[in-house]
Design a protein around this motif. Structure first.
Motif, PDB file in Angstrom:
ATOM      1  N   ARG A  46      39.409  54.847  42.785  1.00  0.00           N
ATOM      2  CA  ARG A  46      39.371  53.630  41.978  1.00  0.00           C
ATOM      3  C   ARG A  46      39.974  53.891  40.591  1.00  0.00           C
ATOM      4  O   ARG A  46      39.920  55.017  40.079  1.00  0.00           O
ATOM      5  N   ILE A  47      40.564  52.855  40.007  1.00  0.00           N
ATOM      6  CA  ILE A  47      41.396  53.035  38.808  1.00  0.00           C
ATOM      7  C   ILE A  47      40.551  53.139  37.545  1.00  0.00           C
ATOM      8  O   ILE A  47      39.733  52.262  37.247  1.00  0.00           O
ATOM      9  N   VAL A  48      40.788  54.228  36.805  1.00  0.00           N
ATOM     10  CA  VAL A  48      40.112  54.469  35.532  1.00  0.00           C
ATOM     11  C   VAL A  48      41.171  54.740  34.471  1.00  0.00           C
ATOM     12  O   VAL A  48      42.064  55.572  34.667  1.00  0.00           O
ATOM     13  N   LEU A  49      41.059  54.035  33.350  1.00  0.00           N
ATOM     14  CA  LEU A  49      41.898  54.312  32.192  1.00  0.00           C
ATOM     15  C   LEU A  49      41.016  54.922  31.113  1.00  0.00           C
ATOM     16  O   LEU A  49      39.853  54.527  30.949  1.00  0.00           O
TER      17      LEU A  49
ATOM     18  N   LEU B 255      28.927  50.417  36.033  1.00  0.00           N
ATOM     19  CA  LEU B 255      30.189  50.911  36.594  1.00  0.00           C
ATOM     20  C   LEU B 255      30.257  50.647  38.096  1.00  0.00           C
ATOM     21  O   LEU B 255      31.228  50.064  38.604  1.00  0.00           O
ATOM     22  N   GLU B 256      29.225  51.067  38.827  1.00  0.00           N
ATOM     23  CA  GLU B 256      29.214  50.845  40.274  1.00  0.00           C
ATOM     24  C   GLU B 256      29.192  49.361  40.616  1.00  0.00           C
ATOM     25  O   GLU B 256      29.915  48.888  41.504  1.00  0.00           O
ATOM     26  N   GLY B 257      28.367  48.620  39.880  1.00  0.00           N
ATOM     27  CA  GLY B 257      28.252  47.199  40.145  1.00  0.00           C
ATOM     28  C   GLY B 257      29.525  46.432  39.856  1.00  0.00           C
ATOM     29  O   GLY B 257      29.834  45.438  40.526  1.00  0.00           O
ATOM     30  N   ALA B 258      30.276  46.893  38.870  1.00  0.00           N
ATOM     31  CA  ALA B 258      31.535  46.222  38.525  1.00  0.00           C
ATOM     32  C   ALA B 258      32.522  46.282  39.688  1.00  0.00           C
ATOM     33  O   ALA B 258      33.122  45.268  40.067  1.00  0.00           O
ATOM     34  N   PHE B 259      32.693  47.458  40.259  1.00  0.00           N
ATOM     35  CA  PHE B 259      33.628  47.581  41.387  1.00  0.00           C
ATOM     36  C   PHE B 259      33.088  46.860  42.622  1.00  0.00           C
ATOM     37  O   PHE B 259      33.863  46.286  43.397  1.00  0.00           O
ATOM     38  N   ALA B 260      31.783  46.859  42.796  1.00  0.00           N
ATOM     39  CA  ALA B 260      31.202  46.137  43.927  1.00  0.00           C
ATOM     40  C   ALA B 260      31.457  44.637  43.816  1.00  0.00           C
ATOM     41  O   ALA B 260      31.514  43.935  44.832  1.00  0.00           O
ATOM     42  N   ARG B 261      31.651  44.155  42.600  1.00  0.00           N
ATOM     43  CA  ARG B 261      31.890  42.734  42.373  1.00  0.00           C
ATOM     44  C   ARG B 261      33.370  42.392  42.239  1.00  0.00           C
ATOM     45  O   ARG B 261      33.717  41.276  41.847  1.00  0.00           O
TER      46      ARG B 261
ATOM     47  N   VAL C 272      22.593  41.436  32.935  1.00  0.00           N
ATOM     48  CA  VAL C 272      23.438  40.437  32.278  1.00  0.00           C
ATOM     49  C   VAL C 272      24.905  40.840  32.376  1.00  0.00           C
ATOM     50  O   VAL C 272      25.779  40.007  32.649  1.00  0.00           O
ATOM     51  N   ALA C 273      25.185  42.112  32.158  1.00  0.00           N
ATOM     52  CA  ALA C 273      26.566  42.585  32.240  1.00  0.00           C
ATOM     53  C   ALA C 273      27.158  42.296  33.612  1.00  0.00           C
ATOM     54  O   ALA C 273      28.303  41.819  33.727  1.00  0.00           O
ATOM     55  N   LEU C 274      26.400  42.555  34.653  1.00  0.00           N
ATOM     56  CA  LEU C 274      26.909  42.337  36.008  1.00  0.00           C
ATOM     57  C   LEU C 274      27.026  40.845  36.326  1.00  0.00           C
ATOM     58  O   LEU C 274      27.906  40.436  37.092  1.00  0.00           O
ATOM     59  N   GLU C 275      26.167  40.043  35.734  1.00  0.00           N
ATOM     60  CA  GLU C 275      26.323  38.594  35.910  1.00  0.00           C
ATOM     61  C   GLU C 275      27.599  38.112  35.226  1.00  0.00           C
ATOM     62  O   GLU C 275      28.303  37.251  35.756  1.00  0.00           O
ATOM     63  N   VAL C 276      27.895  38.654  34.042  1.00  0.00           N
ATOM     64  CA  VAL C 276      29.152  38.324  33.353  1.00  0.00           C
ATOM     65  C   VAL C 276      30.338  38.641  34.257  1.00  0.00           C
ATOM     66  O   VAL C 276      31.261  37.826  34.431  1.00  0.00           O
ATOM     67  N   ILE C 277      30.314  39.829  34.835  1.00  0.00           N
ATOM     68  CA  ILE C 277      31.420  40.252  35.702  1.00  0.00           C
ATOM     69  C   ILE C 277      31.528  39.346  36.925  1.00  0.00           C
ATOM     70  O   ILE C 277      32.622  38.898  37.290  1.00  0.00           O
ATOM     71  N   GLN C 278      30.404  39.072  37.563  1.00  0.00           N
ATOM     72  CA  GLN C 278      30.421  38.244  38.771  1.00  0.00           C
ATOM     73  C   GLN C 278      30.950  36.839  38.478  1.00  0.00           C
ATOM     74  O   GLN C 278      31.808  36.322  39.209  1.00  0.00           O
ATOM     75  N   ARG C 279      30.472  36.222  37.411  1.00  0.00           N
ATOM     76  CA  ARG C 279      30.913  34.875  37.075  1.00  0.00           C
ATOM     77  C   ARG C 279      32.395  34.854  36.702  1.00  0.00           C
ATOM     78  O   ARG C 279      33.124  33.930  37.061  1.00  0.00           O
TER      79      ARG C 279
END
Length: 358
Positions: free
Chosen positions: A214-217, A173-179, A133-140
């Motif tokens: 990749r950028i991390v805060l 984390l990985e999926g977020a940057f991939a998207r 679900v988290a990765l779907e949120v990011i993708q959308r």
């Protein structure tokens, strides 16, 4: 805490958005409205995030005067981010469009809020337990947001300290940057911890090493300018977001800039300097909310500002009684009429007191 400036404090960029000095103000529910953000910018914050907004709320927003402040921006704030929180992936996409139309430069997704009522509604940190679900949120959200507007994600290091929570974190984390996410902010506590116990900076170092360029805060336990630089030095993160440590102490940003330049830590603001900024903050709030509404909202800020006063315990109650500008002037006359030295706020005042988005 003694600190040594990082050997190379590189300017921060989030995708195509140039930020500059890598100490920024976090999103803080109920606090980081336009007046707070403007004051932070004037005192050295290079970038700020709006208080977290529910996707459902944004979609129902009708532009009424009582709610117009949520999307209110000024020219001097840019770059500024809008932060989204919700449960349903499709609503994130529509709400992101509303934030872009309002003029926000970055869209930030909140997967970090640990407040019980938020988790109970499947929002915030709840998503760290459901990677799909988290990765779907990011993708959308990324698909619905124009390409030149970066999308970022705020996370905690997991729901809890279990191996499953750790796996879920790195999957997201990985999926977020991939998207197509441009940056992540990682808070060093788990959702279960809320604001209790120390933030795990070692985990932030591990995340930065894992992500490379990749950028991390980083976020968590940043209550002084020295803390901000020390987190970057210890963990290698590209920047830090100051949350609770910035409420009532916007000078933390100018102090961090001084330390990063190799200068001594500036003295805390004197009472006259405090009075000037508090008055400026009040005027900005009065302009945004109106004469009748601004005072009640400014009480919580006055209470936080009072931590810099040498007579903090005596000053704080008077801020809590404020009803209007006359009361503001009365507090100034009683407690800020002599230009005495201020004090750096005690971190213990903030520890254990959480604001969603922090």
């Amino acid at each position: 805490m003694a600190t040594v400036p990082p050997p190379a404090l590189a300017p921060l960029s989030i995708g195509p958005v140039y930020v500059g000095f890598p100490v920024v103000q976090a999103a803080l529910s109920g606090y980081s409205d336009c007046p707070m953000r403007v004051i932070a910018r004037r005192l050295g914050a290079s970038y700020t995030l709006c208080e977290v907004m529910l996707d459902q709320f944004l979609l129902s927003l009708k532009g009424r005067q009582r709610t117009s402040h949520f999307l209110y921006l000024t020219d001097e704030e840019h770059p500024v981010a809008g932060q989204l929180m919700g449960a349903e992936p499709e609503q994130f996409a529509a709400a992101s469009t509303k934030l872009v139309e309002a003029g926000f430069d970055v869209i930030d997704i909140n997967f970090g809020c640990p407040v019980k009522k938020v988790l109970g509604r499947c929002r915030g940190g709840f998503h760290l337990g459901q990677p799909d679900v988290a990765l779907e949120v990011i993708q959308r959200t990324r698909d619905a947001t124009p390409a030149h507007i970066p999308v970022t994600v705020k996370m905690r290091r997991g729901i809890d300290d279990s191996a499953e929570a750790r796996d879920n974190f790195f999957t997201i984390l990985e999926g977020a940057f991939a998207r197509g996410v441009a940056a992540v902010t990682v808070h060093g506590r788990t959702v279960k911890q809320r604001y209790i116990g120390p933030s795990n900076w070692n985990f932030l170092r591990e995340v930065k090493q894992f992500l490379g360029d990749r950028i991390v805060l980083g976020s968590g336990d940043l209550f002084s300018a020295a803390d901000c630089l020390e987190m970057m030095r210890q963990t290698g993160v590209d920047g830090v977001t100051v949350a609770r440590g910035a409420i009532g102490n916007p000078w933390i940003f100018s102090q961090a800039r001084a330390l990063a330049a190799g200068l001594p830590l500036p003295d805390p603001p004197s009472l006259f300097e405090q009075r000037e900024i508090i008055a400026e903050h009040y005027s900005l709030a009065e302009e945004l909310y109106g004469v009748d509404r601004c005072a009640v909202g400014m009480r919580k800020f006055g209470i936080k500002y009072s931590a810099l006063h040498p007579d903090f315990e005596q000053v704080r109650p008077d801020w809590g009684k404020m009803h209007g500008r006359e009361d503001l002037q009365a507090v100034f006359a009683k407690w800020y009429s002599e230009d005495r030295p201020g004090q750096h706020p005690d971190p213990a005042i903030h520890r254990g007191q959480g604001e969603c988005g922090a």
